[in-house]
Design an enzyme around this catalytic site. Sequence first.
Site, PDB file in Angstrom:
ATOM      1  N   ASP A 195       0.895  -1.263   0.018  1.00  0.00           N
ATOM      2  CA  ASP A 195       0.065   0.100  -0.045  1.00  0.00           C
ATOM      3  C   ASP A 195       0.995   1.739  -0.017  1.00  0.00           C
ATOM      4  O   ASP A 195       0.609   2.545   0.107  1.00  0.00           O
ATOM      5  CB  ASP A 195      -1.059   0.021   1.309  1.00  0.00           C
TER       6      ASP A 195
ATOM      7  N   GLY B 126      -4.420  -4.532  -4.041  1.00  0.00           N
ATOM      8  CA  GLY B 126      -5.346  -3.459  -4.143  1.00  0.00           C
ATOM      9  C   GLY B 126      -5.187  -2.468  -4.764  1.00  0.00           C
ATOM     10  O   GLY B 126      -4.476  -1.763  -4.752  1.00  0.00           O
ATOM     11  N   HIS B 127      -4.683  -2.302  -6.628  1.00  0.00           N
ATOM     12  CA  HIS B 127      -3.398  -1.105  -6.604  1.00  0.00           C
ATOM     13  C   HIS B 127      -4.917   0.322  -6.808  1.00  0.00           C
ATOM     14  O   HIS B 127      -5.605   0.434  -8.410  1.00  0.00           O
ATOM     15  CB  HIS B 127      -3.084  -1.129  -7.669  1.00  0.00           C
TER      16      HIS B 127
ATOM     17  N   GLN C 169       2.474  -5.504  -2.874  1.00  0.00           N
ATOM     18  CA  GLN C 169       2.483  -5.977  -1.440  1.00  0.00           C
ATOM     19  C   GLN C 169       4.202  -5.049  -1.852  1.00  0.00           C
ATOM     20  O   GLN C 169       4.401  -4.503  -2.018  1.00  0.00           O
ATOM     21  CB  GLN C 169       2.462  -7.223  -1.175  1.00  0.00           C
TER      22      GLN C 169
HETATM   23  P1  IMP Z   1      -2.753 -12.928   2.101  1.00  0.00           P
HETATM   24  O1  IMP Z   1      -1.970 -12.181   1.007  1.00  0.00           O
HETATM   25  O2  IMP Z   1      -4.106 -12.434   1.990  1.00  0.00           O
HETATM   26  O3  IMP Z   1      -2.198 -14.426   2.555  1.00  0.00           O
HETATM   27  O4  IMP Z   1      -2.436 -11.503   3.693  1.00  0.00           O
HETATM   28  C1  IMP Z   1      -1.243 -11.902   4.324  1.00  0.00           C
HETATM   29  C2  IMP Z   1      -0.331 -10.380   4.773  1.00  0.00           C
HETATM   30  O5  IMP Z   1      -0.145  -9.522   3.914  1.00  0.00           O
HETATM   31  C3  IMP Z   1      -1.726  -9.288   5.607  1.00  0.00           C
HETATM   32  O6  IMP Z   1      -0.968  -8.742   6.623  1.00  0.00           O
HETATM   33  C4  IMP Z   1      -2.539  -8.612   4.428  1.00  0.00           C
HETATM   34  O7  IMP Z   1      -3.256  -7.980   5.102  1.00  0.00           O
HETATM   35  C5  IMP Z   1      -1.405  -8.747   3.883  1.00  0.00           C
HETATM   36  N1  IMP Z   1      -1.286  -7.631   2.195  1.00  0.00           N
HETATM   37  C6  IMP Z   1      -1.622  -8.631   1.299  1.00  0.00           C
HETATM   38  N2  IMP Z   1      -2.293  -8.153   0.066  1.00  0.00           N
HETATM   39  C7  IMP Z   1      -1.980  -6.985   0.443  1.00  0.00           C
HETATM   40  C8  IMP Z   1      -2.085  -5.750  -0.392  1.00  0.00           C
HETATM   41  O8  IMP Z   1      -1.718  -5.676  -1.475  1.00  0.00           O
HETATM   42  N3  IMP Z   1      -1.555  -4.695   0.335  1.00  0.00           N
HETATM   43  C9  IMP Z   1      -1.121  -4.861   1.400  1.00  0.00           C
HETATM   44  N4  IMP Z   1      -0.725  -5.631   2.515  1.00  0.00           N
HETATM   45  C10 IMP Z   1      -1.435  -6.385   2.105  1.00  0.00           C
END
Ligand code: IMP
Length: 423
Positions: free
Chosen positions: A13, A40-41, A224
């Site tokens: 983010d 989410g971009h 991420q």
């Molecule tokens: P997962 O990728 O859904 O398995 O989530 C694992 C961790 O990564 C969690 O803390 C999510 O909130 C974080 N996370 C996954 N994708 C994003 C992103 O695009 N932005 C920020 N945090 C993310």
Amino acid sequence: MANTIIVGAQWGDEGKGKVVDFLTEQADVIVRAQGGNNAGHTVISDGRKFVLHLIPSGILWPGKSCVIGNGVVLDPVSLVEEIRGLADQGIAVSPDQLRISERAHLTLPWHRGLDRLRETGLGSRRIGTTGRGIGPTYADKAQRTGLRTSALRQPVRLAALLNERLQENNRLLEAAGEPTIDIDTTCRAVLAAAAFLEPFLTDTTVYIHRQIEQGRRLLFEGAQGTYLDIDHGTYPFVTSSNTTAGGACTGSGVSPRRIDRVIGVCKAYTTRVGEGPFVTEDDSLSDRLHHMGREFGATTGRARRCGWLDLVLLRYAHMVNGFDALAVTNLDGLDELDRIQVCTAYDLDGVRLETPPSEVEDWERCTPCYEELPGWRTSLSDLTDIKQLPPRARAYLDFIASDLGTTISHVGIGPSREQTLVC
Ligand code: IMP
């Protein structure tokens, strides 16, 4: 522009979507190489807001080619929804503009179910996942039990597999007292998505290499951030892919020797969603930013945790990724502050750390050592040239650049494409 990797330097983010969108003008092929629709971009283009989850944001530019690489995990039903959503906003997505690797892995309905079950089972040590089935999909890939996108071309095999795995999964859900998945409806939805996506599938590694041979420029859109990397992040509070610069190569089949530049993206402060250590977390800064309507997640709508800029994080991120330059976003989020804290080291049981500890239990016990800088107390949002930055804002950026020994290439002062200052 040379072949460039854009990577998040914090916990995701950071505003990478906007930086990628800005740099796309000088690129020909925009590549996603890891993660899935957990990302989410948000891009604001011509006053319109687009939230992209799996499709590279280059899709908003006519004439650019987009690739979803082999390292990505792909939920076919969500991807079709994303393509249709873009069409509703006037952006048509054709197989000429979007190519999907035949080697990417499929996220299927049971992966989401398992994600939810595992989170519930972890109780207070839950990860706080996005619930998109990312971990279970990568687990299947690593266990060599996953399904690749090439299966979308084989509807009979796919239908049989879907039936079998959904029944198995429903037994698990039933045992856990969770609602089960309707097998017929789900199979129909996945098979319809498969038929829709088939023309987009290709060997993207070969495609990208042909593009390189023709002198076309690549832009890798990281998803991420460094501290969600499965190897380098706050494990186990991470995602399941390599979010760091190396992941762009393995997730696309492009040699590191073809990469010319890595740009790190960080916010002027720090945020994270989900659980896990966050040394500089600060409730009053969180309240202030949320009050300004900022820092709500693009994928889940969750309020992000907020804190001060953490140079301990950025230093290690610089080691792992090798930033040629840093893009600092959201500088305007600090506009109203009198004093700004910057964390320059951690204290762990009386020992000063310049880089983060490896173990999450140690990380959770670290406290921040701050230096305080004066705020600029003026709105940056309307500036059009980096030279217009107030001296205190300039000093804040110089403080970061000199600590890391890197240059700052871009500064974000608002959500729109135009609110990006080039240094
Ligand atoms: P997962 O990728 O859904 O398995 O989530 C694992 C961790 O990564 C969690 O803390 C999510 O909130 C974080 N996370 C996954 N994708 C994003 C992103 O695009 N932005 C920020 N945090 C993310």
